[in-house]
Design an enzyme around this catalytic site. Structure first.
Site, PDB file in Angstrom:
ATOM      1  N   LYS A  46      11.400 -11.152   3.895  1.00  0.00           N
ATOM      2  CA  LYS A  46      11.555  -9.293   3.598  1.00  0.00           C
ATOM      3  C   LYS A  46      10.559  -8.702   2.614  1.00  0.00           C
ATOM      4  O   LYS A  46      10.199  -7.495   1.819  1.00  0.00           O
ATOM      5  CB  LYS A  46      13.282  -9.582   2.952  1.00  0.00           C
ATOM      6  CG  LYS A  46      13.589  -9.730   3.650  1.00  0.00           C
ATOM      7  CD  LYS A  46      15.147  -9.756   2.967  1.00  0.00           C
ATOM      8  CE  LYS A  46      15.278 -11.085   2.024  1.00  0.00           C
ATOM      9  NZ  LYS A  46      15.403 -12.788   2.308  1.00  0.00           N
ATOM     10  N   ARG A  73      23.509  -9.300  -1.533  1.00  0.00           N
ATOM     11  CA  ARG A  73      23.816 -10.194  -0.921  1.00  0.00           C
ATOM     12  C   ARG A  73      25.919 -10.860  -0.619  1.00  0.00           C
ATOM     13  O   ARG A  73      25.187 -11.541  -0.409  1.00  0.00           O
ATOM     14  CB  ARG A  73      23.128 -11.154  -1.585  1.00  0.00           C
ATOM     15  CG  ARG A  73      21.937 -11.468  -1.490  1.00  0.00           C
ATOM     16  CD  ARG A  73      21.421 -12.590  -1.999  1.00  0.00           C
ATOM     17  NE  ARG A  73      20.071 -13.490  -1.946  1.00  0.00           N
ATOM     18  CZ  ARG A  73      18.517 -13.172  -1.709  1.00  0.00           C
ATOM     19  NH1 ARG A  73      18.491 -12.269  -2.116  1.00  0.00           N
ATOM     20  NH2 ARG A  73      18.268 -13.945  -1.039  1.00  0.00           N
ATOM     21  N   ARG A 131       5.749 -21.613   1.877  1.00  0.00           N
ATOM     22  CA  ARG A 131       5.301 -20.775   0.656  1.00  0.00           C
ATOM     23  C   ARG A 131       5.240 -21.546  -0.371  1.00  0.00           C
ATOM     24  O   ARG A 131       5.012 -21.408  -1.601  1.00  0.00           O
ATOM     25  CB  ARG A 131       6.365 -19.699   1.367  1.00  0.00           C
ATOM     26  CG  ARG A 131       6.395 -19.028  -0.351  1.00  0.00           C
ATOM     27  CD  ARG A 131       7.485 -17.532  -0.286  1.00  0.00           C
ATOM     28  NE  ARG A 131       8.404 -18.171  -0.998  1.00  0.00           N
ATOM     29  CZ  ARG A 131      10.072 -16.772  -0.472  1.00  0.00           C
ATOM     30  NH1 ARG A 131      10.061 -16.555   0.122  1.00  0.00           N
ATOM     31  NH2 ARG A 131      11.140 -17.930  -0.563  1.00  0.00           N
ATOM     32  N   ARG A 161       7.125 -21.651  -6.894  1.00  0.00           N
ATOM     33  CA  ARG A 161       8.984 -21.571  -7.026  1.00  0.00           C
ATOM     34  C   ARG A 161       9.336 -22.694  -6.238  1.00  0.00           C
ATOM     35  O   ARG A 161       9.311 -23.594  -5.509  1.00  0.00           O
ATOM     36  CB  ARG A 161       9.095 -20.191  -6.048  1.00  0.00           C
ATOM     37  CG  ARG A 161       8.653 -19.187  -6.075  1.00  0.00           C
ATOM     38  CD  ARG A 161       9.375 -17.820  -5.553  1.00  0.00           C
ATOM     39  NE  ARG A 161      10.962 -18.254  -4.960  1.00  0.00           N
ATOM     40  CZ  ARG A 161      11.108 -17.207  -4.206  1.00  0.00           C
ATOM     41  NH1 ARG A 161      10.607 -16.071  -4.111  1.00  0.00           N
ATOM     42  NH2 ARG A 161      12.691 -17.035  -4.231  1.00  0.00           N
ATOM     43  N   ARG A 177      20.386 -22.662  -0.313  1.00  0.00           N
ATOM     44  CA  ARG A 177      20.441 -21.390  -0.518  1.00  0.00           C
ATOM     45  C   ARG A 177      20.446 -20.647   1.580  1.00  0.00           C
ATOM     46  O   ARG A 177      21.066 -19.163   1.311  1.00  0.00           O
ATOM     47  CB  ARG A 177      18.446 -20.543  -0.486  1.00  0.00           C
ATOM     48  CG  ARG A 177      18.467 -20.768  -2.274  1.00  0.00           C
ATOM     49  CD  ARG A 177      17.252 -21.098  -1.988  1.00  0.00           C
ATOM     50  NE  ARG A 177      16.663 -19.972  -2.209  1.00  0.00           N
ATOM     51  CZ  ARG A 177      14.700 -20.032  -1.064  1.00  0.00           C
ATOM     52  NH1 ARG A 177      14.217 -20.901  -1.684  1.00  0.00           N
ATOM     53  NH2 ARG A 177      14.281 -18.977  -0.877  1.00  0.00           N
TER      54      ARG A 177
END
Ligand code: ADP
Length: 191
Positions: A14, A89, A128, A134, A146
């Protein structure tokens, strides 16, 4: 206004595709994840609160997220349109977004749902983690949570937009450029 909800599971791309969309269509990008991370970095009260959920892979409560998003939209009322990235969400967030848009005499133009299989999602998030710094990407248990939260609480938002005939599913597998082309074609098709 051109108001796009860019939807998809964690790791769907996204953020990457939002950058392409804002450049092509001159839209204001509102990423709830980015806004939370900025608040975490600046150690605001909102950041402290958000962190307690984000580090476990849970959603930040609707009321907090909705109020934050509203404030960001109101700061940008003269925009040509918005890309909502990571919001809504939950169905409650989707309803709140419709109310907010209606109050401005506007509406959501389309919801673009990036479809990516779970094995690919886990691979992308693990990759990532090496560059994002992160914490929520670095822990496989948090990644799994998640994805589970996405399936239970977020995926139903697709039905919300389908019932308004606004949900466009896009194949999110392939190169970044291929996926951008598919999204651009879907958005241009609206006009
Ligand atoms: P990703 O799509 O990779 O999971 P985001 O950057 O969109 O990452 O979001 C990171 C985290 O921020 C989420 O896991 C969640 O805890 C929180 N968050 C982001 N957007 C929302 C939202 N709309 N409602 C509740 N929590 C959110």
């Amino acid at each position: 206004m051109l108001n796009i909800v860019l939807f998809g599971p964690p790791g769907a791309g996204k953020g990457t595709q939002s950058e392409r969309l804002i450049a092509e269509f001159s839209l204001v990008h509102l990423s709830t994840g980015d806004i939370f991370r900025l608040n975490m970095k600046n150690e605001t009260d909102l950041g402290q609160l958000a962190k307690s959920y984000i580090q476990k892979g849970q959603l930040v409560p609707d009321e907090v997220t909705i109020n934050m998003l509203k404030a960001e939209v109101q700061k940008n009322e003269s925009a040509r349109g918005f890309i909502f990235d990571g919001f809504p969400r939950t169905n409650a967030q989707a309803k709140a977004l419709d109310n907010l848009m209606n109050g401005m005499g506007e509406s959501i133009s389309t919801m673009i749902s990036l479809e990516v299989d779970e094995i690919e999602l886990r691979n992308r998030l693990t990759e990532r983690a090496k560059v994002s710094g992160r914490a929520d990407d670095a822990d496989p248990a948090v990644i799994q949570n998640r994805i589970d939260v996405y399936r239970k609480e977020t995926a139903p938002v697709k039905d919300y937009y389908s019932s308004q005939e606004k949900c466009v599913m896009i194949d999110g597998m392939g190169t970044i450029d291929e996926i951008t082309e598919r999204i651009f074609a879907a958005v241009k098709n609206l006009k």
